[in-house]
Motif scaffolding. Structure first.
Motif, PDB file in Angstrom:
ATOM      1  N   LEU A  36      -0.026  -5.622   3.715  1.00 19.06           N
ATOM      2  CA  LEU A  36       1.295  -6.231   3.761  1.00 19.06           C
ATOM      3  C   LEU A  36       2.380  -5.192   3.524  1.00 19.06           C
ATOM      4  N   SER A  37       3.323  -5.152   4.439  1.00 24.35           N
ATOM      5  CA  SER A  37       4.500  -4.300   4.305  1.00 24.35           C
ATOM      6  C   SER A  37       5.664  -5.225   3.992  1.00 24.35           C
ATOM      7  N   ASN A  38       6.058  -5.259   2.725  1.00 27.10           N
ATOM      8  CA  ASN A  38       7.079  -6.188   2.253  1.00 27.10           C
ATOM      9  C   ASN A  38       8.360  -5.414   1.953  1.00 27.10           C
ATOM     10  N   ALA A  39       9.383  -5.643   2.751  1.00 26.31           N
ATOM     11  CA  ALA A  39      10.649  -4.911   2.611  1.00 26.31           C
ATOM     12  C   ALA A  39      11.347  -5.186   1.283  1.00 26.31           C
ATOM     13  N   SER A  40      11.034  -6.303   0.625  1.00 27.18           N
ATOM     14  CA  SER A  40      11.701  -6.635  -0.634  1.00 27.18           C
ATOM     15  C   SER A  40      11.058  -5.960  -1.844  1.00 27.18           C
ATOM     16  N   LYS A  41       9.960  -5.254  -1.628  1.00 24.33           N
ATOM     17  CA  LYS A  41       9.291  -4.557  -2.727  1.00 24.33           C
ATOM     18  C   LYS A  41       9.305  -3.055  -2.469  1.00 24.33           C
ATOM     19  N   THR A  42       9.208  -2.295  -3.547  1.00 19.73           N
ATOM     20  CA  THR A  42       9.147  -0.841  -3.437  1.00 19.73           C
ATOM     21  C   THR A  42       7.758  -0.390  -3.873  1.00 19.73           C
ATOM     22  N   PRO A  43       6.853  -0.234  -2.919  1.00 21.81           N
ATOM     23  CA  PRO A  43       5.490   0.158  -3.282  1.00 21.81           C
ATOM     24  C   PRO A  43       5.406   1.638  -3.657  1.00 21.81           C
ATOM     25  N   LEU A  44       4.350   1.992  -4.330  1.00 25.43           N
ATOM     26  CA  LEU A  44       4.107   3.395  -4.677  1.00 25.43           C
ATOM     27  C   LEU A  44       3.823   4.201  -3.413  1.00 25.43           C
ATOM     28  N   PHE A  45       3.033   3.615  -2.508  1.00 23.23           N
ATOM     29  CA  PHE A  45       2.660   4.289  -1.265  1.00 23.23           C
ATOM     30  C   PHE A  45       3.228   3.537  -0.071  1.00 23.23           C
ATOM     31  N   SER A  46       3.558   4.266   0.970  1.00 17.94           N
ATOM     32  CA  SER A  46       4.014   3.638   2.212  1.00 17.94           C
ATOM     33  C   SER A  46       2.862   2.822   2.803  1.00 17.94           C
ATOM     34  N   ALA A  47       3.196   1.880   3.639  1.00 16.48           N
ATOM     35  CA  ALA A  47       2.156   1.072   4.292  1.00 16.48           C
ATOM     36  C   ALA A  47       1.208   1.974   5.076  1.00 16.48           C
ATOM     37  N   GLU A  48       1.747   2.980   5.723  1.00 21.21           N
ATOM     38  CA  GLU A  48       0.914   3.900   6.517  1.00 21.21           C
ATOM     39  C   GLU A  48      -0.066   4.656   5.627  1.00 21.21           C
ATOM     40  N   LYS A  49       0.392   5.092   4.457  1.00 19.93           N
ATOM     41  CA  LYS A  49      -0.485   5.821   3.534  1.00 19.93           C
ATOM     42  C   LYS A  49      -1.561   4.889   2.979  1.00 19.93           C
ATOM     43  N   ARG A  50      -1.200   3.633   2.694  1.00 18.99           N
ATOM     44  CA  ARG A  50      -2.192   2.675   2.206  1.00 18.99           C
ATOM     45  C   ARG A  50      -3.253   2.427   3.266  1.00 18.99           C
ATOM     46  N   VAL A  51      -2.833   2.300   4.521  1.00 23.80           N
ATOM     47  CA  VAL A  51      -3.797   2.137   5.622  1.00 23.80           C
ATOM     48  C   VAL A  51      -4.718   3.346   5.690  1.00 23.80           C
ATOM     49  N   GLU A  52      -4.143   4.526   5.588  1.00 24.82           N
ATOM     50  CA  GLU A  52      -4.936   5.767   5.641  1.00 24.82           C
ATOM     51  C   GLU A  52      -5.978   5.801   4.529  1.00 24.82           C
ATOM     52  N   MET A  53      -5.582   5.434   3.313  1.00 25.36           N
ATOM     53  CA  MET A  53      -6.520   5.454   2.188  1.00 25.36           C
ATOM     54  C   MET A  53      -7.627   4.418   2.384  1.00 25.36           C
ATOM     55  N   ILE A  54      -7.276   3.235   2.870  1.00 24.33           N
ATOM     56  CA  ILE A  54      -8.291   2.198   3.083  1.00 24.33           C
ATOM     57  C   ILE A  54      -9.255   2.622   4.184  1.00 24.33           C
ATOM     58  N   ARG A  55      -8.733   3.195   5.245  1.00 25.86           N
ATOM     59  CA  ARG A  55      -9.616   3.683   6.320  1.00 25.86           C
ATOM     60  C   ARG A  55     -10.575   4.741   5.798  1.00 25.86           C
ATOM     61  N   LEU A  56     -10.089   5.611   4.939  1.00 22.94           N
ATOM     62  CA  LEU A  56     -10.937   6.657   4.362  1.00 22.94           C
ATOM     63  C   LEU A  56     -12.098   6.060   3.572  1.00 22.94           C
ATOM     64  N   VAL A  57     -11.810   5.070   2.738  1.00 26.34           N
ATOM     65  CA  VAL A  57     -12.859   4.533   1.856  1.00 26.34           C
ATOM     66  C   VAL A  57     -13.713   3.458   2.515  1.00 26.34           C
ATOM     67  N   THR A  58     -13.348   3.044   3.739  1.00 28.49           N
ATOM     68  CA  THR A  58     -14.157   2.050   4.463  1.00 28.49           C
ATOM     69  C   THR A  58     -14.771   2.635   5.729  1.00 28.49           C
ATOM     70  N   LYS A  59     -14.725   3.941   5.871  1.00 27.78           N
ATOM     71  CA  LYS A  59     -15.231   4.563   7.107  1.00 27.78           C
ATOM     72  C   LYS A  59     -16.720   4.289   7.329  1.00 27.78           C
ATOM     73  N   HIS A  60     -17.443   3.921   6.289  1.00 20.41           N
ATOM     74  CA  HIS A  60     -18.865   3.602   6.414  1.00 20.41           C
ATOM     75  C   HIS A  60     -19.110   2.184   6.924  1.00 20.41           C
ATOM     76  N   LEU A  61     -18.046   1.415   7.116  1.00 28.38           N
ATOM     77  CA  LEU A  61     -18.158   0.021   7.554  1.00 28.38           C
ATOM     78  C   LEU A  61     -17.655  -0.096   8.989  1.00 28.38           C
ATOM     79  N   ASP A  62     -18.582  -0.160   9.937  1.00 29.37           N
ATOM     80  CA  ASP A  62     -18.228  -0.149  11.359  1.00 29.37           C
ATOM     81  C   ASP A  62     -17.437  -1.367  11.817  1.00 29.37           C
ATOM     82  N   ASN A  63     -17.557  -2.478  11.121  1.00 22.11           N
ATOM     83  CA  ASN A  63     -16.898  -3.701  11.568  1.00 22.11           C
ATOM     84  C   ASN A  63     -15.596  -3.996  10.808  1.00 22.11           C
TER      85      ASN A  63
END
Length: 158
Positions: A36-63
């Motif tokens: 979720l990219s919520n304009a009313s909140k100020t996250p620690l990481f950008s949405a793009e960086k959060r996606v990057e981190m999740i992709r990194l830690v789920t790379k072993h899950l093909d689906n």
């Protein structure tokens, strides 16, 4: 194909989140992690960086697919051809909030089902907010978040 969406802010992703992702990926043919990219909140990481981190830690899950969204969850789920929304629960308080959200989503689109998954008890105390607070005091994040992203989190607080 049975497609589910697991939405959240994941700021940052924790071992509790990863536990739900891994387990839900065994239940559904495809699992879309919706950041979720919520304009009313100020996250620690950008949405793009959060996606990057999740992709990194789920790379072993093909689906597992990871994507960002704004707006209504039911609209995002529809765009992914999902029919199920996965929600992780740690506490009764989580259930009360998520139950209300599930009813709202059902009212918005009766085609959607919400599946609640209890987190593994060893992660039941972990939240992204707690991780950020601990990191802010330079505490040890081992066991709270995937080891692949500890350095990325710590860098934010240097």
């Amino acid at each position: 194909m049975r497609i589910a969406v697991y939405p959240g802010s994941f700021d940052p992703i924790t071992n509790g989140h990863l536990d739900i992702i891994e387990r839900a990926s065994r239940v559904y043919e495809k699992l879309v992690v919706g950041v979720l990219s919520n304009a009313s909140k100020t996250p620690l990481f950008s949405a793009e960086k959060r996606v990057e981190m999740i992709r990194l830690v789920t790379k072993h899950l093909d689906n597992v697919e990871v994507d960002t969204f704004t707006g209504l969850l039911v609209d995002f789920a529809a765009s992914k051809n999902a029919t199920v929304i996965v929600k992780g629960l740690r506490t009764v308080a989580d259930f009360e909030y998520e139950f209300q959200m599930a009813l709202l989503n059902k009212a918005l689109n009766p085609e959607y089902e919400t599946m609640f998954m209890m987190t593994n008890t060893k992660y039941s105390y972990i939240s992204s907010s707690m991780v950020k607070e601990l990191a802010g005091f330079h505490g040890d994040l081992t066991g709270l978040v995937p080891c692949e992203i500890i350095e990325t989190i710590e860098e934010k607080y240097k």
